[in-house]
Scaffold this active site. Structure first.
Site, PDB file in Angstrom:
ATOM      1  N   HIS A  87       0.873  -1.178   0.000  1.00 26.67           N
ATOM      2  CA  HIS A  87       0.000   0.000   0.000  1.00 26.67           C
ATOM      3  C   HIS A  87       0.914   1.234   0.000  1.00 26.67           C
ATOM      4  CE1 HIS A  87      -2.803   2.973   1.727  1.00 26.67           C
ATOM      5  NE2 HIS A  87      -3.787   2.150   1.440  1.00 26.67           N
TER       6      HIS A  87
ATOM      7  N   ASP B 149       2.955  -4.509   7.777  1.00 25.59           N
ATOM      8  CA  ASP B 149       1.687  -3.811   7.587  1.00 25.59           C
ATOM      9  C   ASP B 149       0.574  -4.845   7.745  1.00 25.59           C
ATOM     10  OD1 ASP B 149      -0.624  -2.624   6.731  1.00 25.59           O
ATOM     11  OD2 ASP B 149       0.141  -2.023   4.763  1.00 25.59           O
TER      12      ASP B 149
ATOM     13  N   GLN C 181      -4.605  -5.449   6.854  1.00 28.44           N
ATOM     14  CA  GLN C 181      -5.559  -6.368   6.223  1.00 28.44           C
ATOM     15  C   GLN C 181      -5.681  -7.705   6.930  1.00 28.44           C
ATOM     16  OE1 GLN C 181      -7.647  -5.605   3.902  1.00 28.44           O
ATOM     17  NE2 GLN C 181      -6.797  -3.570   3.518  1.00 28.44           N
TER      18      GLN C 181
ATOM     19  N   LYS D  24     -10.237  -1.302  10.574  1.00 29.53           N
ATOM     20  CA  LYS D  24     -10.242  -2.509   9.744  1.00 29.53           C
ATOM     21  C   LYS D  24     -10.386  -3.755  10.616  1.00 29.53           C
ATOM     22  CE  LYS D  24      -8.077  -0.888   5.511  1.00 29.53           C
ATOM     23  NZ  LYS D  24      -7.705   0.516   5.598  1.00 29.53           N
TER      24      LYS D  24
ATOM     25  N   CYS E  44      -4.686   2.367  -3.721  1.00 29.54           N
ATOM     26  CA  CYS E  44      -3.442   2.905  -3.135  1.00 29.54           C
ATOM     27  C   CYS E  44      -2.298   1.915  -3.265  1.00 29.54           C
ATOM     28  CB  CYS E  44      -3.646   3.310  -1.677  1.00 29.54           C
ATOM     29  SG  CYS E  44      -4.807   4.658  -1.464  1.00 29.54           S
TER      30      CYS E  44
END
Lengths: 411, 154
Positions: free
Chosen positions: A125, A201, A204, A227, A369
């Site tokens: 991202h 990261d 997700q 999220k 993104c």
């Protein structure tokens, strides 16, 4: 394991009462933002209705309660990701993007110099790309990319060569476009063997599968409250206590100091050092409730539920459209999450999403993104459907019906 | 509720499937201007050949959704061969068509402000205003053309 019922999650979540264009909402955009259950919304309302005080300041009862809620959320998150030293390792930020900026501009600026390499991947991202380019402009570091293969997975065949000169590996736990899951444990081991640290990261992954940063043996872990069924406006940054203690302050102001005089300041120790200004208190209360809610569902149950939905959707997309629709991502649920990017031949993603909206189907069109990844696969945009714990086969039914209509309309 | 038929009229789908004036022109003598929609990634390149205050030729390349692509195709057909003054008038009229409804989304046209009949095929795009997020798709080519004309003047 048997107690998990997605229909109950749906009943717990007020948004699902919405009707869009005469259709019940088919919310398939959890990768962009997941939908909070009533418990989260009520925790936030409770803050404003019953507490509404700033944290870490007042001595009156509601101020103590606010502080308790805020710090309780930190403890809940530490437990949720199994942070080895607990809440002292959890920093609250504005969002995952700010957490990456904290990593780059505090740890990165203090520990990297010209010529040092940060190794990211082609499926990151922009939040895990741009801060490193900014650091390259400031310090002259090198930003290197792990390629993504034609199988939509990280190509780790040359990882030893790629790791030469690398001080930090910073990769996604799961691509927000492809759904591809990164073999983090393996990558962490190789990175450490080469003397590099590893940042993840996890935006997700955290709301969709169980997380154990101790077991993964990673060094930085970044994700976002909204999220994982929590509210917007709150990001999370985890790192080991020893690394956190060495990181210089990021934003300056109230709350992040131990002392200030006319001659200078002394920064606070621990997470407070990185939390300048009044923090998102109601949001933290909401996040604490989100963690409790997810723990109640059981993350392994959530993961298995979304895996089944993904498997069903992948099979039907493959068989029902005569090759007109291509899934941009792994074809099976092996090492893959519930994010399904679609390329409908002859129909632009924005037009797909527009037709879907007519059916109350919420998907995200665009580059997500992740422009370097889109370029890698010669795409300008995809239409992305993504699942959450409240998703049902009925959502996939609505998606497929609407997709058929889109294909028909554009001929 | 806004119907998809208002948005995806046959004229629009036709220009999307068979875009007019696709291609490039040699620069110079033509000028080349790029337009981007950074939020959705739509991209358009406009080539203009101007002789004696007249838009002798126009070509377009780029990619994007049906609205941005058909709007650029319709635009090229509408302005090709026209005097620059007429081109500017058409731009003004089209942009009015795309803005007049933003405050009153219920009405489909406002004949007092925009003479829809004068727009010919371009009028097919008037349904876009009922889908506010798509207005930027329809206006991308026109803003790019406008910018190109400013370069001609400069």
């Amino acid at each position: 394991m048997t107690s998990f019922d997605p229909r109950r999650v749906r009943a717990d979540t007020p948004l699902f009462a919405r009707v869009i264009n005469d259709h019940p909402i088919a919310y398939l955009d959890s990768a962009a933002s997941s939908v909070p259950p009533r418990a989260v919304i009520e925790a936030m309302s409770r803050h404003y209705e019953r507490r509404h005080a700033n944290v870490h300041r007042g001595v009156y009862q509601t101020a103590n309660e606010s502080t308790h809620d805020y710090e309780h959320a930190r403890e809940a998150i530490a437990r949720f990701v199994n942070a080895p030293a607990g809440a002292n390792e959890i920093v609250f930020t504005k969002n995952a993007t700010e957490s990456f900026n904290l990593l780059a501009k505090s740890w990165g600026a203090a520990n990297l110099k010209a010529g040092d390499v940060v190794l990211i991947s082609e499926m990151e991202h922009h939040a895990n790309i741009v801060p490193w380019f900014q650091l390259r402009e400031a310090l002259g570091i090198e930003v290197r990319f792990i390629p993504v293969g034609d199988d939509f997975r990280l190509d780790l065949s040359s990882i030893d060569e790629l790791l030469a000169g690398v001080k930090l590996v910073s990769v996604t736990a799961m691509s927000n476009v492809l759904g591809t899951v990164t073999p983090l444990k393996e990558l962490a081991r190789v990175a450490h063997d080469h003397g590099a640290l590893i940042a993840v990261d996890a935006a997700q992954s955290v709301g969709h599968s169980s997380t154990d940063v101790t077991d993964l043996d990673v060094d930085f872990f970044i994700f976002s409250a909204h999220k994982m069924l929590g509210p917007t406006g709150l990001g999370i940054f985890w790192t080991r206590q020893d690394l956190l203690a060495e990181m210089p302050p990021f934003l300056g102001g109230g709350g992040m100091i131990a002392d200030v005089s006319t001659t200078g300041y002394v920064p606070a120790k621990g997470p407070a050092r990185f939390e300048a200004g009044t923090p998102p208190i109601a949001e933290a209360a909401g996040l604490g409730a989100a963690v409790l809610y997810l723990e109640g569902l059981g993350m392994d149950n959530v993961h298995e539920h979304e895996r089944r939905l993904t498997e069903d959707a992948l099979t039907r997309l493959e068989t029902e459209f005569d090759g007109r629709i291509q899934v941009i991502g792994p074809a099976t649920t092996h090492e893959r999450g519930g994010v399904i990017s679609l390329d409908v031949k002859g129909v632009h993603a924005h037009d797909v999403a527009q037709v879907l909206d007519q059916y109350g189907v919420c998907v995200r069109p665009g580059h997500h993104c992740a422009k370097p990844l889109m370029k890698r696969f010669n795409l300008s945009a995809t239409a992305r459907a993504s699942f959450g714990p409240y998703s049902l086969i009925a959502d996939t039914d609505a998606l497929l019906e609407a997709l058929s209509d889109a294909v028909k309309l554009f001929g | 509720m806004s119907n998809l038929e208002d948005l995806y009229r046959e004229v629009i789908l036709d220009h999307y499937r068979s875009p007019r004036n696709r291609g490039e022109l040699a620069t110079p003598p033509a000028i080349r201007v790029e337009g981007f929609n950074p939020l959705c990634g739509d991209e358009i390149v406009v080539y203009l050949l101007v002789e004696d205050d007249k838009l002798v030729d126009i070509k377009l390349t780029g990619h994007g959704c049906s609205i941005s692509q058909s709007s650029s195709s319709l635009m090229s057909a509408a302005v090709k061969g026209k005097h620059l003054g007429q081109v500017r008038d058409t731009i003004t009229t089209f942009k009015q068509l795309m803005t007049v409804h933003e405050s009153s989304l219920e009405t489909t046209s406002n004949p007092e402000v925009v003479d829809v009949r004068a727009l010919g095929e371009l009028a097919a795009l008037q349904g876009v205003v009922k889908f506010p997020v798509r207005i930027k798709c329809a206006t991308l080519a026109w803003n790019t053309l406008s910018q190109a004309l400013d370069e001609v003047d400069a």
